[in-house]
Scaffold this active site. Structure first.
Site, short mmCIF file in Angstrom:
data_model
loop_
_atom_site.label_atom_id
_atom_site.label_comp_id
_atom_site.label_asym_id
_atom_site.label_seq_id
_atom_site.Cartn_x
_atom_site.Cartn_y
_atom_site.Cartn_z
N ASN A 145 38.18 17.38 -48.37
CA ASN A 145 37.97 17.70 -46.96
C ASN A 145 39.02 17.53 -46.12
O ASN A 145 39.17 18.35 -45.02
CB ASN A 145 36.57 17.43 -46.60
CG ASN A 145 36.60 15.55 -46.37
OD1 ASN A 145 37.28 14.85 -46.99
ND2 ASN A 145 35.79 15.17 -45.51
N GLY A 201 38.02 13.39 -61.37
CA GLY A 201 37.64 12.03 -60.97
C GLY A 201 37.16 11.28 -62.47
O GLY A 201 37.68 10.23 -62.67
N PRO A 202 36.40 11.97 -63.22
CA PRO A 202 36.02 11.18 -64.48
C PRO A 202 37.18 10.78 -65.45
O PRO A 202 36.91 9.88 -66.25
CB PRO A 202 34.82 12.17 -65.01
CG PRO A 202 34.61 13.00 -64.06
CD PRO A 202 35.60 13.02 -62.90
N GLY A 205 40.81 9.72 -62.37
CA GLY A 205 40.27 8.62 -61.37
C GLY A 205 39.83 7.45 -62.09
O GLY A 205 40.03 6.30 -61.59
N GLU A 243 35.76 4.11 -48.29
CA GLU A 243 35.27 4.91 -47.27
C GLU A 243 34.40 6.08 -47.78
O GLU A 243 34.93 7.07 -48.39
CB GLU A 243 36.55 5.67 -46.33
CG GLU A 243 36.14 6.03 -44.98
CD GLU A 243 35.86 7.55 -45.01
OE1 GLU A 243 34.55 7.87 -44.89
OE2 GLU A 243 36.73 8.49 -44.77
N CYS A 280 33.11 13.52 -43.08
CA CYS A 280 32.04 12.42 -43.17
C CYS A 280 31.47 12.01 -42.22
O CYS A 280 30.37 11.14 -42.08
CB CYS A 280 33.08 11.31 -44.13
SG CYS A 280 34.72 10.88 -43.36
N GLU A 456 40.77 1.83 -42.48
CA GLU A 456 42.09 2.52 -42.22
C GLU A 456 42.50 2.98 -40.68
O GLU A 456 41.71 2.97 -39.73
CB GLU A 456 41.86 4.14 -42.77
CG GLU A 456 41.64 3.64 -44.39
CD GLU A 456 41.35 5.10 -45.10
OE1 GLU A 456 41.88 5.13 -46.31
OE2 GLU A 456 40.75 6.06 -44.45
#
Length: 473
Positions: A145, A201-202, A205, A243, A280, A456
């Site tokens: 995002n 990701g899977p 990541g 985060e 977020c 952060e």
């Protein structure tokens, strides 16, 4: 470059030979692709980072920070290229992409020399010397995002701290990361200090989170994915910084006069709709005194109608598309479920915006008539959906604001600044905006509860990548 990964200072083919298509959310058409890296590619990158760590961490922090400042300068020269690229990947309107998606990463890299100069890396404590040392090899896993923005928030302080980095950017918006890797290469970062492996990701990541030579994982993304990252990292006793999601409240107190209340409601819509709601920290729950609920509903609905949805390159567009078909359907499913649960849709809804049958668009929506415990008021939606909730008294406002699994951000608006500040201190959220307080890029950002842990930006973000060593003399 996007057809190779960056490992040990070189652009090399990924081991699998397959690719991930990058889709323009405004047209629904694939326009580029990146390698689908896997565990073998991650292992190569991590090993390169581990090999580069001793020499890089031994360099003075000021030198490391100056290289980051050189990255900022190079990004400025490529800012239009990057803004246009992120519009094509993400769908954010071009003016906002220039300001936020490119401007913020430049500021982050540029701030490193000042931050490094102000942070003590060595101090005397009684008969000991305490050193602040880099944590080691950092695996950075970043979201779609705010892609370059979140990459910079991890990579710049990690490199300045003396860590080496393996970056796994989002496979949805990955192209900007390849430009950054090119910039870091041209700036003169030694081989292995920064590495880039694109992939899912899977696959990539999870391999990064589990690799035994990785000392820390810095992750930004969904709470569900964050739990998985933490689980994998825990097996290797790695430090993690997470985060995650949010369902942030915007509390309007009862001392606002008519003009102040209307202004707060209208600005509250904007605080929800930034990046088409794909933020977020978006303030997605508007809490208003019960007696002012009808006014709030009217102002919010009116304001939502000013958010013109359309082509992100059209100067008149205020809301671009959502990032993907999957994200669009997720938001629409939430809206359908809310209507079935009895919510009133003041404006918007699950149907495609008129004239925009192509592209992953969702109407800017305002909902009311739901309880604070309802699904639509509890779950992160990640779209342009604002929920208006009434409250009776300040204590109930605080209870509702704190009454979700999240704690990333919040807002408070009041005529009395001291009262607003007092209420803000009762909210369990990592970043709270009081009376439209300006965003501070040096202030820490992160959450409570299911919104994660770690911070952060500014010196707080730099400190995340440091550990301490005490030498007894």
């Amino acid at each position: 470059m996007p057809h190779r990964i960056y490992v040990a200072g070189e652009w090399v083919p990924a081991s699998g030979g397959t690719a991930i298509q990058v889709v323009n959310p405004a047209t629904e058409e694939a326009f580029d692709e990146v390698p689908r890296g896997g565990a073998k590619d991650v292992a190569r990158a991590v090993e390169a980072a581990a090999a580069a760590l001793p020499a890089w961490s031994a360099r003075p922090a000021a030198e490391r920070a100056e290289l980051c400042a050189a990255v900022a300068a190079a990004l400025r020269t490529r800012s239009e290229e990057l803004a246009s690229m992120i519009v094509d990947e993400l769908g954010m309107p071009l003016p906002l992409a220039r300001l936020i998606q490119v401007g913020s990463p430049i500021r982050t890299f540029a701030s490193m020399p000042e931050l490094a100069a102000g942070l003590g890396f060595e101090e005397r404590v009684g008969g000991s010397v305490v050193y602040r040392d880099p944590i080691g090899v950092v695996g950075a896993i970043t979201p779609w995002n705010y892609p370059l923005h979140q990459i910079a928030a991890k990579v710049a302080p990690a490199l300045t701290a003396g860590c080496t980095v393996v970056l796994k950017p989002s496979e949805v918006t990955p192209l900007n990361a390849f430009v950054l890797a090119d910039v870091l290469h041209e700036a003169g970062f030694p081989p292995g200090v920064f590495n880039l492996v694109s992939g899912t990701g899977p696959e990539a990541g999870e391999a990064l989170a589990a690799h035994p030579l990785v000392d820390m994982i810095s992750f930004t993304g969904s709470t569900r994915a964050g739990r998985r990252v933490a689980e994998l990292a825990a097996a290797g006793v790695k430090r993690t910084a997470l985060e995650l999601g949010g369902k942030s409240a915007n509390v309007l107190l009862d001392d606002l006069d008519d003009a102040g209340f209307e202004d707060a409601v209208r600005k509250g819509v904007g605080a929800c709709y930034l990046n088409s709601g794909q933020t977020c920290s978006a303030l997605t729950r508007l809490l208003v005194p019960r007696e002012r609920l009808p006014e709030a509903e009217r102002f919010a609905a009116e304001e939502a109608l000013t958010y013109t949805t359309g082509d992100p390159r059209d100067p008149g567009t205020r809301l671009g598309p959502l990032v993907s078909a999957a994200q669009r359907e997720r938001v629409r499913d939430h809206l359908r479920a809310a209507a079935e649960d009895g919510a009133t849709i003041l404006t918007g809804g699950p149907d495609a915006p008129e004239g925009l049958e192509r592209g992953f668009y969702v109407r800017p929506t305002v909902l009311t008539g739901v309880t604070p415990e309802s699904r639509i008021a509890q779950e992160e939606i990640f779209g342009p959906v604002l929920v208006v909730l009434p409250y009776d008294g300040e204590d109930e406002a605080v209870r509702i604001a704190n009454g979700t699994a999240y704690g990333l951000a919040a807002g408070v608006r009041a005529a009395d600044p001291e009262r607003a500040h007092r209420v803000a201190r009762r909210l369990r959220a990592g970043q709270i905006r009081v009376n439209d307080g300006a965003h501070n890029p040096l202030a820490p950002f992160g959450g409570f509860k299911q919104s994660g842990y770690g911070r952060e930006y500014g010196r707080f973000g730099l400190e995340e990548f440091l550990t301490t060593t005490s030498v007894q003399l």
